[in-house]
Design a protein around this motif. Sequence first.
Motif, short mmCIF file in Angstrom:
data_model
loop_
_atom_site.label_atom_id
_atom_site.label_comp_id
_atom_site.label_asym_id
_atom_site.label_seq_id
_atom_site.Cartn_x
_atom_site.Cartn_y
_atom_site.Cartn_z
N ARG B 61 2.15 19.97 5.20
CA ARG B 61 3.10 18.88 4.97
C ARG B 61 4.26 19.48 4.18
N LYS B 63 6.41 18.96 1.24
CA LYS B 63 6.47 18.13 0.02
C LYS B 63 7.90 17.97 -0.44
N ARG B 64 8.60 19.08 -0.39
CA ARG B 64 9.97 19.06 -0.94
C ARG B 64 10.84 20.00 -0.16
N SER B 83 17.49 14.29 8.42
CA SER B 83 18.27 13.10 8.03
C SER B 83 19.69 13.15 8.56
N ASN B 102 11.89 19.36 11.81
CA ASN B 102 10.72 18.81 11.14
C ASN B 102 11.02 18.41 9.72
N VAL B 103 10.49 17.28 9.31
CA VAL B 103 10.74 16.83 7.95
C VAL B 103 9.44 16.47 7.24
N GLU B 104 8.46 15.98 7.97
CA GLU B 104 7.22 15.57 7.32
C GLU B 104 6.19 16.70 7.37
N LYS B 105 6.15 17.34 8.51
CA LYS B 105 5.01 18.23 8.74
C LYS B 105 5.47 19.37 9.62
N TYR B 135 5.51 23.48 0.36
CA TYR B 135 4.55 23.05 1.37
C TYR B 135 3.26 22.59 0.73
N GLU B 157 -1.34 13.22 15.55
CA GLU B 157 -2.09 11.98 15.33
C GLU B 157 -3.00 11.63 16.49
#
Lengths: 154, 770, 294
Positions: B61, B63-64, B83, B102-105, B135, B157
């Motif tokens: 993921r 994180k930042r 974004s 990719n932004v989340e994962k 990460y 998912e």
Amino acid sequence: MKISFTLNGKKAEVETSTNQTLLDLLRDDLGVKSVKKGCEAGECGACTVLLDGKPVTSCLILAPQVENRHVTTVEGLVEDELMGALREAFMEDGAIQCGFCTPGVLLSAYALLKENPKPTELEVKKSIEGNICRCTGYFKIIEAVMDAAERADT
Amino acid sequence: MEYDNILENLLGRSQFLVVGKSVVRADALDKALGRAKFTADYIQKGTIVVKVVRSTQPHARIKRLDVDGALRTPGVHAVLTASDVPGLNQIGYAIPDQPFLNVEKVHYIGDPIALVCADDEWSAMEGVDAVVIDYDPLPANFTIDETLKKDAIHIHESGNVALTSRIRKGDVEKGFSEAEMVVEETYETPFQEHMYIEPDAALAIPEGREKVTVIGAMQSPFLVREKVAHVLGWSLNQVRVIQAFTGGAFGGKDDTGPLVCAKAVLAAVKLGRPAALVFDREEVAAYTPKRFPARIRYRFGADSDGVFKAAEVDITLDCGAYANRAPFWLWRQTVHAAGPYEVPSIHVDGRAVYTNKVFGGSFRGFGDLAMHFAVETQIDRLAAKLGMDPIDVRLKNVLKVGKRTTSDQLLDHSVGIEKCIRGVVEASDWSHRRESRRIGVKVRGVGIGCAHHGISTSRGAPDWSAASLILNEDGTLTYRTTICELGQGTPFGHAKIVSEILGAPIDSIRIEIPDTDTMPNARPTHGSRGLTLGGTAAADAALKLRQHMVKVAAGLLECDEGSIEMRDGRAYRKEDPSTGIEFKELAQELYVRGVSPAAYGFFVPPRRFFDPNTGLGVSYPAYTFAATVAEVEVDVETGQVEVVKIWPAMDVGKAIDPLMIEGQIQGAISQGIGFALMEDLRLENGKVLNPNFTDYVVPSSLDTPEVAETIIVEEPYKHSAFGAKGVGEPAIISIVPAITNAIYHATGISFNTVPITAERLYTVLKRSEQ
Amino acid sequence: MKPIPNFILHRPETLEEALKLLSELEGSRPIAGGTDLLIGLREGDCKAKHLVDLGLAKELRYIREDEGMIRIGSTTTLAQVVESRLINAKAPVLSEASSLVGSVQIRNLATIGGNLCNASPGADTAPPLLVLGAEVTIASRNGSKSMTLSELFAGPNRAKLASGELLTEIYFPVTPAGSGASFQKLGRRKGCTLSLINAAAYLEMNGEACREARVAFGACAPTPMRVLDAEVLLRGVKLDIKAIEDVSSACYGLVQPSTRAHARASEEYRREMSCVLMRRALTEAWQRARRNMR
């Protein structure tokens, strides 16, 4: 820094930096686009130029190192008879597909035939060992160089 | 429309003018002069340099994501992240599992996260280094077995199985009960990297505020347009896509085209100035989509005469991080599972699974390469058990007119595989070479590989193509297709078709480079469909234009339309050739009289349907067939394999240009040699260890074997111009098993995996001696 | 590829000037052909602030014979070694090995000195020079000194050169009548390939007896290496197929190939191939030695 060298028979005076390769100088500052960037590690041969008549990978040469030397690309051999024979042979024998490796291969072959007008097939293969082609499998390239040798002879 | 008989039926001729003859291709001179422009050659000084910030984690993921440091780097103008995407941040090819940025994962090492846009390479690289990403690493699945474990972490998912496929034909239980000889093996084929010499590249130029032009290396301009427009949230007609000459693609650039172009476009549109993204070799080798690795468990049964009775095939495709082409790859693999043979009962079960590695994508031959490697190796094993010559086993079962494919598709014409096999058997003096030959430490062996390859896009997707043709006032022609020139010369093949139909000299036809603003959609350049479908659209355009020209000519020459012959740029009366009119004058007459000098060609082959439950039905409009014999020499002391000579044969329907066909076959042979013997992409924990030419070894000129003249078999396909079928892919499919079967013959060792490097062969040889 | 970082380039025209610069400029390094160095610069392996280009110092580029020694200036290109009539006549094992380095383009740029100072464990020029008994001259502002080629190889990709020192010459004795040498290479393809393992053998025959034997391997140890324990098995021995076989088999235990997980070849394979290549090298060296008797 300024450097001065002979490019395709004409004097070239150009601004460069110590860390600019000959490849980037030719493409970005001198508009010589036939020289291609494929790997920047001297492995693919797409950046081949003739330096004082000898094939070299321009991605491994620092621009200042060509001071007072002669650099030749296919643009400088348009009228050359031997290169003309090579071009014709390549075109007629189907040795050109995507064309990206072609200028480099032609220069390696040109240097070979200049020094060895009647090469064996093995010598032809050795001369283009450093030019990777992913399209032709080399078969028709080798044929074309042998063919050009014959054409140039007559 | 039966296009294969255009010559006799529509043109009223018995001799070809230019089709079937080898002609110097139109782009050859520019390429020899170094004047042909590839994408990077269009980049001017002052163009923004775009570099991609990529994940260093195989599964994590985010994180930042801190881009401040990068923004403060001198020379950096912008750092774009998810974004900043105005439209859809989704660029999956068929399944929407692939974020554009990719932004989340992140799902593989190399997954794109941000774009640094700077003045020059140096600043861009500094900017990339200054981006800080925290990460939260997740467990990663690197293999098929890991990802299929019950408790394996879900990469997406929806789970780790992206899709499945199946074929249910006949009664395999009964079939196996009738089989005296059963061979069951599991085959594993690895990644293959295209290593096209031209790295991926795109140059995007904003045109005002609501339009953008992107020039790039690609195979499907309209696919690129669609994906770019989606990312921008714009309409299709606000994006203009131009395909520059492309330095090799082999399928790879069909996948990277949209990805690279969309990134350059986003940068250009955000900054309001031209922006270019050019990959370096490491990026190409480590992060672009590759041939899908596959595991195929193959159970094959034949009776004592060598007649195939049943097959049970289980396929697991390793997608890597995203499904991308998997639906098509797996499906194609599934419906070719029996090889070019008739197998009355066959069950196929396939699945495509995610792993945390670089993802799979198009590559010459698609899944047919792995499948035929399995099938052809199985056959040679069966033959050995039966004590039969591998050729005889093949000929007993080979597809012919009236037989049915894996998916029970009835082949009612255009099946040339038997001729191909017999041709190479004779040319290679097969039986003589099958006698053992050992000289000192060198042992020779000979093997055959056969292939069939469906033409056109897979999964029965509706397929069609379009082209346009204009007769200029001076009698020259402008031909437009968005089938891309990748080196294979297909657009030139179209021009030859046009030249043949119109009787216009080949060099009076200019082929414009693909441009979505000005050309109809020819649909993708893949699936070996460029000539079969694209060329038939060209034929349709030419036939329409011909009608107009003939009509006007007949009027001027005062005769029936049927009496008009068009040849060498002139229309004349058949009975009195001296009475005629040059195209230059004829063209002007069309313009003056208001007869349309332009034609839009459109072609749709017969529809295909299949039953999703059984997988049975018409899978492809046509199949190209190939058979290749290879002779190898093994140095038993070192394990090194040299390919001595190759005898290729292919049923091409109709040879539009024999020289170009040979070029395609020979190039495919070289890539097949690489795949079989030396290409080995090594990964450790999802990281590619050898993303360069030094350690990912492709054939050099000194690795070139002798090659016999290609045996060109012509079994025309009714529904394409002059009967032509695509040739780009089948040769790589047949050469790989030809080599591995030759090694089997030479050493008695049959490999279930490639590449067969010297060390691998040596190790197995040594073990088998003990 | 990362861009090449900034540095100051110096292009001295004499050896003296070059040595002065190398000793005075802190963080300076010589550059000759640049085929290894440019890649090192991009990858960050080389962080030199000053590069001293040896290309204009013509005095470092020569191949000559004098008083029974063959001397090669360190900036002689590999192409020049390959084409040299002298080397082809009197030390063909070196030109043969040099012709297998890289490609034409690389050989036109790469220098023999650079190849040796890069000290790659698998350098193709090293085993032939080792078996020819080569020594090198190292010059600095303070004078010059000699060392054997073996001594030059301090470790993997590490030559025994202090800052300010420059390799200027490689030299070895002209080989006598009745001698022969051979170089064998095993790569991953036939053209332009790194060696997975290479080997060289040198024999001086006195009738049927072996008067002198030198054997060396590359890519089988942290540096190119002579195998003295194998040589001792050959010296003074009546040479025959069995003797060659015995020495070759012994190589299995005498080499020290890498055990790294992702080495280009496994340790076992390199050990096995050391025997095969040595047998081939000795066999060919012997054939050449016999042809060379006077």
